[in-house]
Design a protein around this motif. Structure first.
Motif, PDB file in Angstrom:
ATOM      1  N   ASP A  33       0.960  -1.397  -0.200  1.00 35.97           N
ATOM      2  CA  ASP A  33      -0.135   0.234  -0.119  1.00 35.97           C
ATOM      3  C   ASP A  33       0.871   1.620  -0.233  1.00 35.97           C
ATOM      4  O   ASP A  33       1.991   1.517   1.034  1.00 35.97           O
ATOM      5  CB  ASP A  33      -1.261   0.103   1.236  1.00 35.97           C
ATOM      6  CG  ASP A  33      -1.947   1.416   1.528  1.00 35.97           C
ATOM      7  OD1 ASP A  33      -1.829   2.268   0.228  1.00 35.97           O
ATOM      8  OD2 ASP A  33      -2.375   1.117   1.720  1.00 35.97           O
ATOM      9  N   PRO A  34       0.775   1.795  -1.051  1.00 34.59           N
ATOM     10  CA  PRO A  34       1.665   3.102  -1.560  1.00 34.59           C
ATOM     11  C   PRO A  34       1.272   4.136   0.004  1.00 34.59           C
ATOM     12  O   PRO A  34       2.494   5.110   0.284  1.00 34.59           O
ATOM     13  CB  PRO A  34       1.713   3.844  -2.254  1.00 34.59           C
ATOM     14  CG  PRO A  34       0.464   2.641  -3.474  1.00 34.59           C
ATOM     15  CD  PRO A  34       0.178   2.157  -2.626  1.00 34.59           C
ATOM     16  N   LYS A  35       0.223   4.487   0.126  1.00 32.97           N
ATOM     17  CA  LYS A  35       0.028   5.408   0.708  1.00 32.97           C
ATOM     18  C   LYS A  35       0.246   6.950   1.390  1.00 32.97           C
ATOM     19  O   LYS A  35       1.152   7.837   1.725  1.00 32.97           O
ATOM     20  CB  LYS A  35       0.319   5.606   2.696  1.00 32.97           C
ATOM     21  CG  LYS A  35       0.505   3.996   3.043  1.00 32.97           C
ATOM     22  CD  LYS A  35       1.130   3.871   4.937  1.00 32.97           C
ATOM     23  CE  LYS A  35       0.844   2.365   5.599  1.00 32.97           C
ATOM     24  NZ  LYS A  35       1.214   0.935   4.708  1.00 32.97           N
ATOM     25  N   TRP A  36      -0.462   6.835  -0.474  1.00 30.64           N
ATOM     26  CA  TRP A  36      -0.374   8.642  -0.792  1.00 30.64           C
ATOM     27  C   TRP A  36      -1.039   9.302  -0.147  1.00 30.64           C
ATOM     28  O   TRP A  36      -1.603   8.745   0.861  1.00 30.64           O
ATOM     29  CB  TRP A  36      -1.193   8.326  -2.403  1.00 30.64           C
ATOM     30  CG  TRP A  36      -0.448   7.333  -2.873  1.00 30.64           C
ATOM     31  CD1 TRP A  36      -1.258   6.185  -3.766  1.00 30.64           C
ATOM     32  CD2 TRP A  36       1.008   7.504  -4.022  1.00 30.64           C
ATOM     33  NE1 TRP A  36      -0.264   5.576  -4.682  1.00 30.64           N
ATOM     34  CE2 TRP A  36       0.786   6.176  -4.671  1.00 30.64           C
ATOM     35  CE3 TRP A  36       2.360   7.636  -3.402  1.00 30.64           C
ATOM     36  CZ2 TRP A  36       1.866   5.600  -5.507  1.00 30.64           C
ATOM     37  CZ3 TRP A  36       2.985   7.427  -4.163  1.00 30.64           C
ATOM     38  CH2 TRP A  36       2.785   6.412  -5.086  1.00 30.64           C
ATOM     39  N   ASN A  38      -3.558  11.875   2.166  1.00 23.25           N
ATOM     40  CA  ASN A  38      -4.936  11.841   1.684  1.00 23.25           C
ATOM     41  C   ASN A  38      -4.981  10.896   1.754  1.00 23.25           C
ATOM     42  O   ASN A  38      -6.660  10.921   1.236  1.00 23.25           O
ATOM     43  CB  ASN A  38      -5.573  12.993   0.874  1.00 23.25           C
ATOM     44  CG  ASN A  38      -4.780  14.485   1.331  1.00 23.25           C
ATOM     45  OD1 ASN A  38      -4.562  15.490   2.425  1.00 23.25           O
ATOM     46  ND2 ASN A  38      -4.233  15.212   0.149  1.00 23.25           N
ATOM     47  N   ASN A  39      -4.671   9.729   1.550  1.00 28.03           N
ATOM     48  CA  ASN A  39      -5.448   8.717   1.396  1.00 28.03           C
ATOM     49  C   ASN A  39      -5.562   8.176  -0.428  1.00 28.03           C
ATOM     50  O   ASN A  39      -6.632   7.698  -0.685  1.00 28.03           O
ATOM     51  CB  ASN A  39      -6.473   7.942   2.635  1.00 28.03           C
ATOM     52  CG  ASN A  39      -6.805   6.670   2.284  1.00 28.03           C
ATOM     53  OD1 ASN A  39      -5.602   5.668   2.276  1.00 28.03           O
ATOM     54  ND2 ASN A  39      -7.846   6.570   2.938  1.00 28.03           N
ATOM     55  N   LYS A  41      -6.067   6.954  -3.826  1.00 25.25           N
ATOM     56  CA  LYS A  41      -6.361   6.025  -4.120  1.00 25.25           C
ATOM     57  C   LYS A  41      -5.111   5.928  -5.868  1.00 25.25           C
ATOM     58  O   LYS A  41      -4.801   4.866  -5.795  1.00 25.25           O
ATOM     59  CB  LYS A  41      -7.688   5.447  -4.894  1.00 25.25           C
ATOM     60  CG  LYS A  41      -8.534   5.612  -3.571  1.00 25.25           C
ATOM     61  CD  LYS A  41      -8.298   5.058  -2.423  1.00 25.25           C
ATOM     62  CE  LYS A  41      -9.383   5.009  -0.948  1.00 25.25           C
ATOM     63  NZ  LYS A  41      -9.602   6.379  -1.070  1.00 25.25           N
ATOM     64  N   HIS A 313       8.645  10.733  -1.815  1.00 22.78           N
ATOM     65  CA  HIS A 313       7.192   9.740  -0.918  1.00 22.78           C
ATOM     66  C   HIS A 313       8.013   8.211  -1.122  1.00 22.78           C
ATOM     67  O   HIS A 313       8.280   7.758   0.334  1.00 22.78           O
ATOM     68  CB  HIS A 313       6.333   9.758  -1.822  1.00 22.78           C
ATOM     69  CG  HIS A 313       4.989   9.329  -1.159  1.00 22.78           C
ATOM     70  ND1 HIS A 313       4.203   9.676   0.230  1.00 22.78           N
ATOM     71  CD2 HIS A 313       4.459   7.728  -1.337  1.00 22.78           C
ATOM     72  CE1 HIS A 313       3.155   8.025   0.373  1.00 22.78           C
ATOM     73  NE2 HIS A 313       3.690   7.069  -0.086  1.00 22.78           N
ATOM     74  N   TRP A 314       8.697   7.697  -2.014  1.00 20.48           N
ATOM     75  CA  TRP A 314       8.899   6.301  -1.885  1.00 20.48           C
ATOM     76  C   TRP A 314      10.300   6.235  -1.246  1.00 20.48           C
ATOM     77  O   TRP A 314      10.751   5.568   0.134  1.00 20.48           O
ATOM     78  CB  TRP A 314       9.631   5.170  -3.176  1.00 20.48           C
ATOM     79  CG  TRP A 314       9.184   4.820  -3.284  1.00 20.48           C
ATOM     80  CD1 TRP A 314       9.867   2.844  -3.328  1.00 20.48           C
ATOM     81  CD2 TRP A 314       7.174   3.843  -3.642  1.00 20.48           C
ATOM     82  NE1 TRP A 314       9.091   1.906  -3.597  1.00 20.48           N
ATOM     83  CE2 TRP A 314       7.444   2.629  -3.968  1.00 20.48           C
ATOM     84  CE3 TRP A 314       6.265   4.186  -3.490  1.00 20.48           C
ATOM     85  CZ2 TRP A 314       6.276   1.846  -3.490  1.00 20.48           C
ATOM     86  CZ3 TRP A 314       5.055   3.583  -3.256  1.00 20.48           C
ATOM     87  CH2 TRP A 314       4.961   2.487  -3.724  1.00 20.48           C
ATOM     88  N   ASN A 317       8.868   6.758   2.527  1.00 21.12           N
ATOM     89  CA  ASN A 317       8.614   5.825   3.227  1.00 21.12           C
ATOM     90  C   ASN A 317       8.772   4.151   3.647  1.00 21.12           C
ATOM     91  O   ASN A 317       8.318   3.435   3.719  1.00 21.12           O
ATOM     92  CB  ASN A 317       6.868   6.366   2.940  1.00 21.12           C
ATOM     93  CG  ASN A 317       6.017   7.161   3.221  1.00 21.12           C
ATOM     94  OD1 ASN A 317       5.735   7.272   4.906  1.00 21.12           O
ATOM     95  ND2 ASN A 317       6.649   7.991   2.316  1.00 21.12           N
ATOM     96  N   TYR A 318      10.274   3.699   1.868  1.00 19.82           N
ATOM     97  CA  TYR A 318       9.953   2.259   1.208  1.00 19.82           C
ATOM     98  C   TYR A 318      11.179   2.452   1.211  1.00 19.82           C
ATOM     99  O   TYR A 318      11.858   1.295   0.474  1.00 19.82           O
ATOM    100  CB  TYR A 318       8.955   2.361   0.360  1.00 19.82           C
ATOM    101  CG  TYR A 318       7.452   2.575   0.720  1.00 19.82           C
ATOM    102  CD1 TYR A 318       6.687   1.022   1.604  1.00 19.82           C
ATOM    103  CD2 TYR A 318       6.889   3.030   0.049  1.00 19.82           C
ATOM    104  CE1 TYR A 318       5.515   0.874   1.671  1.00 19.82           C
ATOM    105  CE2 TYR A 318       5.425   3.452   0.795  1.00 19.82           C
ATOM    106  CZ  TYR A 318       4.769   2.031   1.465  1.00 19.82           C
ATOM    107  OH  TYR A 318       3.382   2.063   1.522  1.00 19.82           O
TER     108      TYR A 318
END
Length: 323
Positions: A33-36, A38-39, A41, A313-314, A317-318
């Motif tokens: 789940d990339p968790k963009w 504001n949630n 999709k 973002h990646w 978070n990842y």
């Protein structure tokens, strides 16, 4: 059964899911789940390919000129002759199409990533200034809009170095991303070797970013896959799109499907590939405008962003703690 049973067809890579830099498994059944923000999709990225003036042309000192895609499926060239029609089509992109798309994207307040060919940037300072004022992300699209398949490694290395220098001179910073477009098996090695890029996009193999450890002494390198389907190049191929409404409908269907996947717990990213000389035509731009308005109507379900934002973002978070 042993390979000796099939001596004429056996190979050491038979049955492997990962080999020679290829990976047929990826995230598999359960992508992260990339968790963009504001949630959202879907993370939606518009990419404007700025290539005009960097294509093959005898006037640039090349031994061949770009050929119309309608004349040959895939990229092509004609040797030792100028191609006046192709020159004119590219010129339209720089002279008119870019400005139409610039007006559209800025009026809609839509973030944009530019895949910019270095030679093309140098030929149009006014367009570069407009990119800066719009605060678009300007990623590298190589120094030339060439097929690098058979380009010597030292030439491609110099091209990458040269285009990074062009970005620094024009925009005051190095590009965060790289998309050679028509690379070879050594391109990613050279991209990582340059040490400049947060990511590259010379891949079409996933709906999410992913890390590779096959380059740069095993350090993580981020790949943000690009697309040849949600891409206006389909206006230029035989039996491709003919008008903007087809473009809009395909993009709408793609976005709707991805939103539903996201609501089911598997958010993705979506890239829309644009070219000044293609969707920069008014009837096609109308379809793009319709899609932008539709995407914006989805509110927080759609995170419209640049590729650099996706990369950051990646990384945040990842970023892998270990291989």
């Amino acid at each position: 059964m042993s390979s000796s049973a099939y001596p004429l067809s056996s190979h050491e890579n038979d049955g492997k899911s990962k080999y020679g830099g290829r990976d047929l498994i990826g995230y598999g059944k359960t992508p992260p789940d990339p968790k963009w923000p504001n949630n959202a999709k879907v993370a939606l990225n518009f990419v404007l390919n700025y290539e005009e003036g960097g294509e093959n042309c005898l006037l640039h000192g090349d031994g061949e000129s770009e050929k119309l895609l309608s004349e040959i499926v895939g990229a092509g060239a004609i040797k030792d002759q100028r191609h006046a029609n192709m020159e004119s089509l590219y010129d339209y992109g720089a002279r008119a199409g870019f400005w139409r798309l610039h007006r559209l994207l800025t009026s809609q307040k839509v973030p944009c990533t530019v895949f910019a060919v270095g030679m093309a940037l140098e030929r149009n300072p006014e367009a570069c200034q407009a990119m800066k004022e719009a605060e678009w992300e300007v990623a590298s699209h190589g120094y030339r809009w060439w097929d690098y398949q058979e380009t010597p490694e030292d030439v491609e290395r110099e091209h990458i170095k040269r285009t990074v220098a062009i970005h620094e001179k024009i925009f005051g910073k190095k590009p965060a991303g790289m998309y050679q477009g028509k690379p070879n098996v050594n391109t990613r090695k050279l991209v990582v070797e340059e040490g400049t890029f947060l990511y590259d996009s010379d891949a079409y193999d996933d709906d999410l970013p992913y890390w590779t450890f096959d380059y740069g002494d095993g350090k993580p390198h981020l790949i943000i896959p690009y697309t040849l389907s949600e891409n206006d190049m389909r206006f230029a191929i035989p039996n491709g799109w003919t008008h903007g409404q087809e473009f809009f409908q395909f993009l709408k269907d793609s976005l709707d499907y991805l939103i539903e996947e996201g609501k089911d717990g598997a958010p993705k990213m979506m890239t829309v590939g644009l070219h000044c000389r293609l969707v920069g035509r008014p009837g096609r731009a109308a379809g793009l405008k319709q899609f932008i308005e539709y995407a914006k109507s989805k509110g927080d379900d759609v995170f419209i962003c640049t590729r650099e934002q996706i990369a950051n973002h990646w990384y945040e978070n990842y970023y892998p703690s270990e291989k």
